[in-house]
Design an enzyme around this catalytic site. Structure first.
Site, mmCIF file in Angstrom:
data_model
loop_
_atom_site.group_PDB
_atom_site.id
_atom_site.type_symbol
_atom_site.label_atom_id
_atom_site.label_comp_id
_atom_site.label_asym_id
_atom_site.label_seq_id
_atom_site.Cartn_x
_atom_site.Cartn_y
_atom_site.Cartn_z
ATOM 1 N N LYS A 77 -7.247 70.157 6.344
ATOM 2 C CA LYS A 77 -8.548 69.682 5.867
ATOM 3 C C LYS A 77 -8.436 69.169 4.434
ATOM 4 C CE LYS A 77 -13.252 71.179 4.734
ATOM 5 N NZ LYS A 77 -14.296 72.205 4.895
ATOM 6 N N HIS A 83 9.518 52.673 45.524
ATOM 7 C CA HIS A 83 8.066 52.605 45.351
ATOM 8 C C HIS A 83 7.375 53.843 45.910
ATOM 9 C CE1 HIS A 83 8.433 48.582 43.823
ATOM 10 N NE2 HIS A 83 9.048 48.170 44.920
ATOM 11 N N PHE A 115 -3.656 63.328 62.833
ATOM 12 C CA PHE A 115 -3.835 63.143 64.276
ATOM 13 C C PHE A 115 -3.902 61.662 64.654
ATOM 14 C CE2 PHE A 115 -8.403 63.773 62.961
ATOM 15 C CZ PHE A 115 -8.875 62.499 63.299
#
Length: 534
Positions: free
Chosen positions: A152, A289, A483
């Site tokens: 600071k 890729h 599926f």
């Protein structure tokens, strides 16, 4: 609550600040004595704590104990050392203000121009497997307070949190002091350092209060930039790689040779590891890729299983393997390296390499060779950024043993195959997980022969897998990551001569799909679990 405000006209300009007094308290003592020698040689008063002070004193340099500054002994097993106005007033006094200078004089407190602090090894302690109070004792309190106070007050104080900054400070000693620009840069690093530290502590506490099945209510990712990359997926995109504290993955791999790693190299190398390490036996995955060109385990009774695995993986799609990334789940042998001699490859990553294999690779100077860390592990969670947030999920994993897979499958058509065919189905099912959805894998003798990936409908994936397999499709087994919504996909596989199909099941038209398999005399298993990979 608002902080104090001052009239800007009261601030006196201050650029170069000579270093006359330094506060040094470090956990990491790398190059500490080199810095201490430079400070002492420049006549800087060194104020220090505990083991840091003792290390400097043992080296023959004068040092002032912090207790003599505070008038209060270090106490509570070192928990209280620097939390005192005698220290923090010297850190926070803004000497651009005459009033601050006057108050310091009245209080008889000397300012610090340099603070060198690094924090207790909290992250390393957690990574070691420590728990409970052992970890808690590595939560630094005084250190972050000093770092933040000094940062600071960068207008007056240079704050150093890493030995990497010591050479610049030593150079500043000879130049008459630190510049405002230098102090501001050091302050930025300091605040990043304490923010990272606090995130690590917060994450540890959050994880410690969760029951096992919960996902964290607060997620913190603690990472530091490892390297800036030439560009991202494309040349106009900026990119960098960051390493997570406590990580043991591709980001921690050691590059043994080759060109600088690219963004796409890292993505493909991680995908290759995901594919190769799903398999228990010696296996090789070739990726392009982020999709497999081929995956295989070594042939039965092969003299060099990992070299055999590579040849069989390469045979799946030699055209696509050009410029690919290879991962092996065993030490790469000289034979495997010789097999790669005439194949253009971007990256090879493995747990280890035979010295003779590395000699072969040195002929391919552009080949990037990555050695995994000894404690390499697959991540338990997957994280993906989305606009405005991120997604978190358990990583998709398989049990190691084939038996634990087969026992959960349901035979819907045909006869139960022999053990060799079941192992082939298990291989196809595991490798299918490494393929972008919609995914179809054809496999024979625990090596892929055709891969259909990333299509927007499953029929096209079936056609692509069959086309790539060619004559090898006959007698192979097929795996589907989800599926079949209709019987048309399985029919493409059946017409190509496959002998068995493994899929999750769960479609409203499962009966039609099963009927097609039964009519063709093809074995079909339902796993009850899909493996999408987007």
């Amino acid at each position: 609550m608002a902080g104090p405000s001052h009239d800007p006209s009261l601030y006196r300009p201050r650029d170069v600040v000579p270093i006359r007094r330094a506060l040094v308290s470090v956990s990491d003592k790398t190059d500490l004595l080199r810095l201490a020698e430079a400070l002492a040689g420049a006549g800087v008063e060194i104020v220090s704590t505990g083991s840091t002070a003792q290390t400097i004193r043992d080296a023959g340099h004068p040092v002032t104990d912090v207790a003599s500054v505070t008038g209060f002994p270090e106490s509570l097993d070192g928990r209280v050392k620097t939390l005192h106005p005698g220290v923090h007033a010297g850190l926070l006094a803004d000497l651009r203000l005459e009033d601050h200078e006057r108050q310091l004089s009245e209080l008889e407190i000397a300012p610090f121009e340099l603070v060198v602090v690094n924090l207790y090894p909290f992250v390393e302690t957690v990574a070691s497997g420590a728990e409970g109070d052992v970890v808690v004792e590595q939560i630094d309190i005084g250190g972050p307070a000093m770092v933040r106070a000094s940062a600071k007050n960068y207008a007056n104080v240079a704050i150093v949190v890493s030995p990497e900054s010591y050479p610049a400070i030593i150079e500043a000693l000879g130049a008459g002091g630190t510049s405002l620009t230098q102090r501001k840069e050091l302050a930025a690093r300091a605040f990043a350092h304490t923010a990272s530290y606090d995130r690590a502590v917060a994450t540890w506490f959050a994880e410690g209060t969760l029951v096992e099945e919960d996902l964290p209510g607060h997620l913190t990712i603690n990472a530091e930039r490892l390297a800036t990359l030439r560009y991202g997926e494309n040349a106009h995109q900026r990119a960098a790689i960051y390493t997570r504290a406590g990580g043991h993955g591709i980001a921690q791999a050691t590059q043994l040779q080759g060109k600088e790693m690219s963004y796409n190299n890292y993505v493909d190398a991680d995908a290759a590891l995901r594919a190769a390490f799903d398999l228990v036996k010696p296996a090789v995955a070739i990726i392009k890729h982020a999709n497999p060109c081929g995956i295989a385990i070594g042939a039965p009774n092969a003299l060099d299983p990992i070299a055999s695995a590579h040849l069989r993986a390469h045979e799946c799609d030699p055209v696509s393997a050009f410029g690919g990334v290879i991962a092996a789940n065993r030490t790469v042998t000289m034979k495997m390296a010789e097999n790669m001699r005439d194949i253009f490859t971007e990256v090879i990553v493995a747990p280890d390499f035979e010295p003779a294999a590395l000699e072969v690779f040195r002929e391919k100077k552009n080949l990037r060779v990555l050695q995994l860390p000894v404690d390499w592990t697959q991540e338990p969670m997957d994280v993906r950024l989305v606009s405005g947030g991120l997604l978190l999920q358990d990583a998709d994993r398989f049990p190691a043993e084939i038996e634990s897979l087969v026992d959960s499958w349901e035979l819907m058509s045909g006869e139960r195959p022999d053990d060799e065919e079941l192992e082939n189905l298990s291989f196809a099912w595991k490798t299918c997980r490494a393929v972008k959805s919609n995914a179809i894998v054809l496999a024979k003798n625990s090596a892929t022969v055709g891969v259909g990936m990333g299509q927007v409908n499953r029929v096209d994936s079936c056609r692509l897998a069959v086309e790539r397999a060619g004559d090898r499709a006959a007698g192979s087994v097929a795996a589907s990551d989800a599926f079949f919504p209709f019987a048309d996909g399985p029919q493409v596989l059946i017409d190509a001569g496959i002998s068995a199909i493994i899929q999750p099941g769960g479609s409203v038209r499962d009966d039609e799909v099963i009927a097609a398999a039964r009519e063709a005399g093809v074995t079909m298993y339902f796993t009850g679990e899909r493996h999408f990979y987007h």
